[in-house]
Structures are given as C-alpha cells and as structure tokens.
Design a protein around this motif. Sequence first.
Motif, short mmCIF file in Angstrom:
data_model
loop_
_atom_site.label_atom_id
_atom_site.label_comp_id
_atom_site.label_asym_id
_atom_site.label_seq_id
_atom_site.Cartn_x
_atom_site.Cartn_y
_atom_site.Cartn_z
N LYS A 130 18.07 -2.53 -4.65
CA LYS A 130 18.55 -3.78 -4.05
C LYS A 130 18.11 -3.99 -2.61
N GLN A 131 17.97 -2.92 -1.84
CA GLN A 131 17.60 -3.09 -0.43
C GLN A 131 16.25 -2.44 -0.12
N MET A 132 15.51 -2.06 -1.16
CA MET A 132 14.23 -1.39 -0.99
C MET A 132 13.19 -2.31 -0.37
N LYS A 133 12.51 -1.82 0.67
CA LYS A 133 11.44 -2.59 1.32
C LYS A 133 10.07 -2.07 0.92
N LEU A 134 9.99 -0.76 0.65
CA LEU A 134 8.68 -0.15 0.38
C LEU A 134 8.81 1.04 -0.54
N ILE A 135 7.94 1.09 -1.55
CA ILE A 135 7.78 2.29 -2.37
C ILE A 135 6.38 2.82 -2.11
N MET A 136 6.27 4.08 -1.76
CA MET A 136 4.95 4.64 -1.47
C MET A 136 4.78 5.98 -2.16
N GLN A 137 3.54 6.37 -2.29
CA GLN A 137 3.22 7.66 -2.89
C GLN A 137 2.89 8.65 -1.80
N PHE A 138 3.24 9.90 -2.03
CA PHE A 138 2.85 10.98 -1.11
C PHE A 138 1.44 11.40 -1.50
N GLY A 139 0.51 10.47 -1.33
CA GLY A 139 -0.86 10.65 -1.78
C GLY A 139 -1.41 9.31 -2.22
N VAL A 140 -2.24 9.32 -3.27
CA VAL A 140 -2.94 8.08 -3.63
C VAL A 140 -2.57 7.49 -4.98
N GLY A 141 -2.06 8.29 -5.91
CA GLY A 141 -1.85 7.81 -7.28
C GLY A 141 -0.63 6.91 -7.43
N LEU A 142 -0.85 5.67 -7.89
CA LEU A 142 0.25 4.72 -8.07
C LEU A 142 0.42 4.30 -9.53
N GLU A 143 -0.16 5.06 -10.46
CA GLU A 143 -0.13 4.64 -11.86
C GLU A 143 1.27 4.63 -12.46
N GLY A 144 2.22 5.33 -11.83
CA GLY A 144 3.58 5.36 -12.35
C GLY A 144 4.45 4.21 -11.88
N ILE A 145 3.92 3.32 -11.08
CA ILE A 145 4.71 2.23 -10.51
C ILE A 145 4.27 0.89 -11.10
N LEU A 157 9.97 -8.56 -7.07
CA LEU A 157 11.24 -8.24 -6.43
C LEU A 157 11.11 -8.17 -4.91
N GLY A 158 9.91 -8.45 -4.41
CA GLY A 158 9.70 -8.43 -2.96
C GLY A 158 9.59 -7.04 -2.36
N ILE A 159 9.23 -6.06 -3.20
CA ILE A 159 9.09 -4.68 -2.73
C ILE A 159 7.61 -4.37 -2.54
N LYS A 160 7.23 -3.91 -1.36
CA LYS A 160 5.86 -3.52 -1.10
C LYS A 160 5.57 -2.15 -1.73
N VAL A 161 4.31 -1.96 -2.15
CA VAL A 161 3.87 -0.69 -2.74
C VAL A 161 2.65 -0.22 -1.98
N ALA A 162 2.59 1.08 -1.67
CA ALA A 162 1.48 1.58 -0.86
C ALA A 162 1.13 3.02 -1.23
N ARG A 163 -0.09 3.37 -0.92
CA ARG A 163 -0.58 4.74 -1.02
C ARG A 163 -0.98 5.21 0.37
N ILE A 164 -1.14 6.54 0.50
CA ILE A 164 -1.64 7.10 1.75
C ILE A 164 -3.13 7.39 1.57
N PRO A 165 -4.01 6.76 2.32
CA PRO A 165 -5.45 7.02 2.18
C PRO A 165 -5.75 8.50 2.34
N ILE A 219 -0.96 3.21 6.13
CA ILE A 219 -0.89 3.23 4.67
C ILE A 219 -1.74 2.09 4.11
N GLU A 220 -2.01 2.16 2.82
CA GLU A 220 -2.79 1.12 2.14
C GLU A 220 -1.87 0.35 1.20
N LEU A 221 -1.48 -0.85 1.60
CA LEU A 221 -0.64 -1.69 0.76
C LEU A 221 -1.47 -2.26 -0.38
N VAL A 222 -0.88 -2.29 -1.58
CA VAL A 222 -1.62 -2.79 -2.75
C VAL A 222 -1.04 -4.11 -3.28
N ASN A 223 -0.02 -4.63 -2.65
CA ASN A 223 0.54 -5.92 -3.08
C ASN A 223 1.02 -6.73 -1.87
#
Length: 383
Positions: free
Chosen positions: A113-128, A136-144, A379-383
Amino acid sequence: MLAWCIKRQIALASAKNLILGLTCFSSPLTWSAGMSSMAEKKDVDNDKPITRVLFCGPHFPASQIYTREYLEKYPFIQVDDVPLEQVPDHIGNYDLCVSKNMRFDSNVLSCAKQMKLIMQFGVGLEGIDIDAATKLGIKVARIPGDATGNAASCAEMAIYLMLGLLRKQNEMQISVKQKMLGEPIGETLLGKTVFIMGFGNIGIDLAKRLKPFDVKIIATKRSWPSNSEVLIPKAFPTQNGVVDDLVDEKGSHGDIYEFASKADIVVCCLSMNKETVGIVSKPFISSMKKGAILVNIARGGLLDYEAVVQHLESGHLGGLGIDVAWKEPFDPNDPVLKFKNVILTPHVAGVTEHSYRSMAKVVGDVALQLHAGKPLKGIELVN
C-alpha cells in the motif's frame, strides 16, 4: 545460611547467562511479527516519519546484513527481513523492498500500500510483474553490475567453473582420496574457443579476463555498436570511452546455433525473459561440439533441464558448470549431481565482499534519497 546464599547467587548467574545466551541465539537479523531488529529506532527529524526497508527471505543474508551496517548511523531508516511466506502480510508497512528471490505477482503487489520502490540486490528482475507494479505506481529498479563489481565477480566465477571442468575438479578430489598422483589428465583454456551468449556487462568483463588465456572469443547480443568497437563499462579506464575489440567474431540472436557449433565452451550470460526461457534447449545442445562445456552464471531457467541431463548421459556434453539452478535452493539429491563432469555452486557468482558492500551502499543511499524526497540515483529504473 552462607551455603544457601552461595547456591542462590550461582543460580541467578546461571539464569542470567542463559538469558544472554538466548539473546545471542535469537539473531537480531531475524524478523518476527511485532518485533524488529530496529524497532526502537526513532527519527532524529521529528518532521519526517521513519523510512522502512524490507528484505525478502533468508537467502543471500549478507545483503541485509551489510545494508544494516551501512545505515546504522541513520536512525530514521529501518531495515527488516521477513520469511518469504510472510511478505504479503507485512509488505504494506514498507516504503522500499529488496526482492531477492521473492516472486512479486499482482496479488502480492496489491498488498504494498505505501511501497514506492521495489529493487533487486543485483540485476535480475524476472520475478517481478513490472506491468502490475507500474499500474500501482510502484517503481522497479536493478543495480547496474558494472559499477558495483557484481559483473566482475560473476565473470570470475565463470572462469572458475571453466577451469574446474577443464582440469576435472571432481576427479581430482577422487584421486586425492585414493592417494593417486598424476591423474586425471586435464585440459587448458589455451587455444579454446569461448562462446559468450549475451554480451552485456558480465560478458564484457568475462571477455576482458579471458583474453590473457589466449582464447578465441565469439559472442552474440541483440545489437552491436555501429562503430564495431565495444563500449566498455565505467569501471575500466579507457581512451575515448572504448577499448580494442574484445570479440573475434560477433553475432546476433539468430546465430546462436552456428556459434554453439564452433565453441569449446559456451557461457550463458543472458537476462531471463519470455524470449530466453529454455533457450539452451535440446536442439541448441545438440548443435554444440561433442565434448564441449556448458557454463551458466545467469539464471537457471535459461537451461532445459531434461535436455541437459540427456546430453550428459549420452556423453555429448563434456561438462556442466552452473551457479544457478532450475529450482533454488538446489536439491542436493538431484540426479544431475551423479555426473563427475558437473560442478554446482550455490548462486554465489556475485556474492563477494566487494560487490555486496558496493550494492549495500547503493540500497542504503537509495533509502536515504527516498527519505529525503530526492531523485533516485545509482540504480536503473525500468518503469
């Protein structure tokens, strides 16, 4: 009376030691409902609420440990970790989430409900589910990976797996146990052709480290720079932003079967998505040279499990080195481990002191940026 007092003091001391022992046993890194390792933190700036960071699940524990250490001087940032099955129940209380190997579908995301960002501790985002997060207005990012040392760590692991297979690591251990000398006969990297499938940051780092071994490097990627030179990550100082070409022969996705037929070693460095799931299939492995080695440091789902086992059994596949598996944690009784020419590591290619400290700093800095309402950097935002 004196004897009674002595016995009472001994009993009290024992009880105190037991409590201390239990406190040490109950790791402060383990989260449970209603209790957090940082629950007593108070914001030094009363005008701003605490910013809460959630790490999902118990695996890759250094990620949350190092992030906590980095943020310990900032009492207005709270870092917790919860078991995977409890994430949906508690994610609604957090501003930033580090997914690790948690699967975030629309149902889980709807609880944030109050999440602003979901990020990976690395690069793989296939689980999101990035589309659901975006709605839902939540940003998603990886760490280059190039700036943190993660790519370099993965590249080194790929070479470790190659050398372990070429020098027959498992058979060497058998020789040691049997007190045999001069066996087995291994092979060198010298003169080999290495096919790097997916020439991103990890592929570039791998090619750079393979060059001194005097190998031929062939590689495929979606598109290459038009000036026929490979752009190199910032981590490598170069002239004019480029280095001499690291690749002897370049191809696109449509060339993977042809390149596989030329290679002594195939290394998977691809991102996993709908197009690449199971890309190392029965036809692909059949197109490889008989006796060639397959290494995967990317994602387990890139490999077709049945095809791999079949080609190991037939002897067509000369060796398998994997840091990632079809199902994780890996089953220690999996039949694939019966083969002497298989080396498995527990998803630790990027897990080094250097890379994890660097990525923990990125996560910590992002948490501080969120708290201050500043633009997100590093970070590298993907959305």
